[in-house]
Design an enzyme around this catalytic site. Structure first.
Site, PDB file in Angstrom:
ATOM      1  N   GLN A  71       0.816  -1.201   0.000  1.00  0.00           N
ATOM      2  CA  GLN A  71       0.000   0.000   0.000  1.00  0.00           C
ATOM      3  C   GLN A  71       0.860   1.265   0.000  1.00  0.00           C
ATOM      4  O   GLN A  71       2.051   1.245   0.312  1.00  0.00           O
ATOM      5  CB  GLN A  71      -0.920   0.028   1.231  1.00  0.00           C
ATOM      6  CG  GLN A  71      -2.074  -0.965   1.141  1.00  0.00           C
ATOM      7  CD  GLN A  71      -3.085  -0.738   2.244  1.00  0.00           C
ATOM      8  OE1 GLN A  71      -3.023  -1.363   3.283  1.00  0.00           O
ATOM      9  NE2 GLN A  71      -4.037   0.152   2.007  1.00  0.00           N
ATOM     10  N   HIS A  72       0.200   2.366  -0.353  1.00  0.00           N
ATOM     11  CA  HIS A  72       0.667   3.745  -0.131  1.00  0.00           C
ATOM     12  C   HIS A  72       1.744   4.238  -1.095  1.00  0.00           C
ATOM     13  O   HIS A  72       1.981   5.441  -1.169  1.00  0.00           O
ATOM     14  CB  HIS A  72       1.191   3.948   1.297  1.00  0.00           C
ATOM     15  CG  HIS A  72       0.352   3.408   2.383  1.00  0.00           C
ATOM     16  ND1 HIS A  72      -0.998   3.673   2.491  1.00  0.00           N
ATOM     17  CD2 HIS A  72       0.651   2.583   3.424  1.00  0.00           C
ATOM     18  CE1 HIS A  72      -1.480   3.049   3.562  1.00  0.00           C
ATOM     19  NE2 HIS A  72      -0.515   2.381   4.130  1.00  0.00           N
ATOM     20  N   ASP A 255      -2.261  -4.894   0.315  1.00  0.00           N
ATOM     21  CA  ASP A 255      -1.778  -6.195   0.791  1.00  0.00           C
ATOM     22  C   ASP A 255      -2.548  -6.722   1.993  1.00  0.00           C
ATOM     23  O   ASP A 255      -2.877  -7.916   2.045  1.00  0.00           O
ATOM     24  CB  ASP A 255      -0.273  -6.147   1.073  1.00  0.00           C
ATOM     25  CG  ASP A 255       0.156  -4.960   1.926  1.00  0.00           C
ATOM     26  OD1 ASP A 255      -0.706  -4.186   2.403  1.00  0.00           O
ATOM     27  OD2 ASP A 255       1.377  -4.786   2.096  1.00  0.00           O
TER      28      ASP A 255
END
Length: 486
Positions: A71-72, A255
């Site tokens: 992520q991110h 994830d």
């Protein structure tokens, strides 16, 4: 036999699983390594995906695939579909001041109310603010912003720079899903929409959601001041499209949401995942808005919520101390199990890379309670495991404070297979623990998505349990940790 595939494009590697649609049985798998670092050229992920797919026997006999991923991470594209600069990953903390600036401007309570999270250095919005402030020339070139799994899905469908792809740089074809979008700090799980004012506050440029592949009559995103394209947010069973060969591509996921889907996690299940990062999360009906920022009110991959806390320091803590003691992971486990609970009073506060929960991006690790008698390899080994798990137990307390009630803890991730980690976890946590059989649960979640998008029905594949550990709480472990940490 109908086959579906799932991908986990994680921080450290790319894993692919191919499963039977009807039974969920694993047919074959493959993997490839990713480069180290907190700043990575996305081309390395694309190359690793090709390598992992080849190792898994290719996709010629596969009907659907979906990509879950870390992520991110900030992937910024220009109008020609080229990556402008290396992606900043979730564990890159250079945007810590940017996070503080955004909170000062908007307010923590306002952020939590609007998008379910309060900015920390991990989130995409803070990385965009850093880009605006540190690299204004690059920020001015941004035509689209994607997350790692968004970009890989786009490339898999055949899009990209004209000289590298079949379909060219159609930015309107960018897609994401609810779970990954909710980790940006400019899309809200409760509202189900982008907060475009918060996006513009981050990058300094206005944005809009992509209209879909081949959309006509849409204001272009040319990098000359026009609207920046943000991926279209797909529902849990919605397909991103099909490749030229007819392969259906699912929506993808962050994830942790992928792991929850792969595990079949439901109400009463709290997942503790110990990988490069550590996470504690649960699938719930209610949206979470924690103004303290401790619990992130993410969306899950099934249409529900995924309240989550994350620690930056997890399995790598064990690797660091194992290296210091000149042992492998099995040796670290043996040493730790030879020490008494509480490690003779030795406490490791494991903030080696700063920390996200608590939000201490500039913190460092520290060891407490050393005496001549307690300074032994066994106590250091056990203190490493206890410290890592105590940080996650603090996270469980925070998730409980947000309203989550657990009936069991599902302990997953590479470190969960370490015998000492599982045994010490039963002494640190105060709830029953189950350790699912070793597996690639994030990639499995992608396979679930692929099957769901293909058939319109979410599959109910079974998950085996490797160990069940009753509660064996030793309160002294957390008490001494609480006395030592900031």
């Amino acid at each position: 036999m109908t086959l579906v595939a799932g991908v986990d494009s994680s921080t450290q590697s790319c894993k692919v699983v191919v499963r039977d649609l009807e039974t969920g049985e694993l047919v074959r798998s493959g993997r490839a390594a990713h480069p180290d670092g907190t700043e990575v050229d996305p081309a390395a992920w694309w190359a690793a995906l090709q390598e992992a797919l080849a190792a898994a026997g290719g996709l010629d006999d596969v009907d659907a695939i979906s990509i879950a991923g870390q992520q991110h991470g900030m992937v910024v594209l220009d109008a020609e579909g080229r990556v402008i600069r290396d992606a900043l990953l979730w564990n890159d903390t250079r945007s810590a001041q940017a996070a503080r600036d955004l909170i000062d401007e908007v307010g923590a309570e306002e952020y939590a109310a609007r998008v379910g999270v309060v900015p920390v250095a991990s989130f995409t919005a803070t990385k965009l603010r850093w880009l605006r402030d540190a690299e204004p020339a690059n920020a001015a070139r941004v035509a689209a912003v994607a997350l790692p799994h968004d970009w890989l899905t786009w490339r898999l469908l055949g899009y990209g720079p004209a000289d590298e792809s079949e379909l060219g740089p159609d930015l309107e074809a960018l897609t994401t899903d609810r779970s990954d979008a909710s980790g940006t700090a400019y899309w809200g799980a409760a509202s189900g929409a982008y907060d475009l004012e918060l996006f513009e506050r981050a990058l300094g440029r206005p944005g809009r959601e992509a209209a879909g592949a081949g959309a006509e009559g849409v204001s272009g995103a040319s990098g000359d001041g026009s609207l920046v394209v943000l991926p279209r947010v797909l529902g849990p069973s919605e397909a991103a499209g099909r490749t030229s060969s007819g392969l259906l591509v699912g929506p993808g996921a962050g994830d942790n949401a992928g792991a929850a889907l792969g595990l079949g996690a439901g109400e009463g299940d709290v997942v503790v995942s110990i990988g490069t990062s550590g996470t504690v999360f649960a699938v719930t009906d209610a949206s979470i808005a924690d103004p303290s920022g401790t619990v992130a009110g993410f969306a899950d991959a099934s249409g529900l919520s995924l309240p989550l806390i994350a620690t930056l320091n997890a399995a790598r803590v064990l690797g660091s101390i194992a290296g210091l003691l000149s042992v492998d992971h099995d040796g670290l486990s043996s040493l730790a199990l030879s020490a008494e609970p509480g490690a003779g009073g030795v406490v490791l506060v494991p903030y080696f890379e700063g920390e996200r929960t608590p939000n201490l991006p500039d913190a460092k690790a520290s060891i407490h309670g050393l005496t001549l008698a307690s300074t032994t390899p066994a106590n250091l080994a056990r203190a490493a495991i206890e410290g890592m798990l105590c940080g996650l137990a603090d996270g469980l307390d925070a998730v409980r404070a947000a309203g989550v009630r657990e009936r069991r803890i599902l302990l997953i991730g590479g470190a969960a297979q370490n015998p000492a980690v599982a045994q010490v976890a039963a002494q640190v946590f105060d709830a029953p623990i189950e350790v699912p059989a070793p597996g690639e649960y994030v990639a499995d979640g992608g396979a679930v998505q692929a099957a769901w998008a293909l058939t319109g029905t979410r599959p109910a594949w079974s998950v085996d349990t490797a160990a069940a550990l009753p509660v064996d709480t030793r309160p002294a472990i957390r008490a001494q940790y609480a006395a030592a940490r900031p």
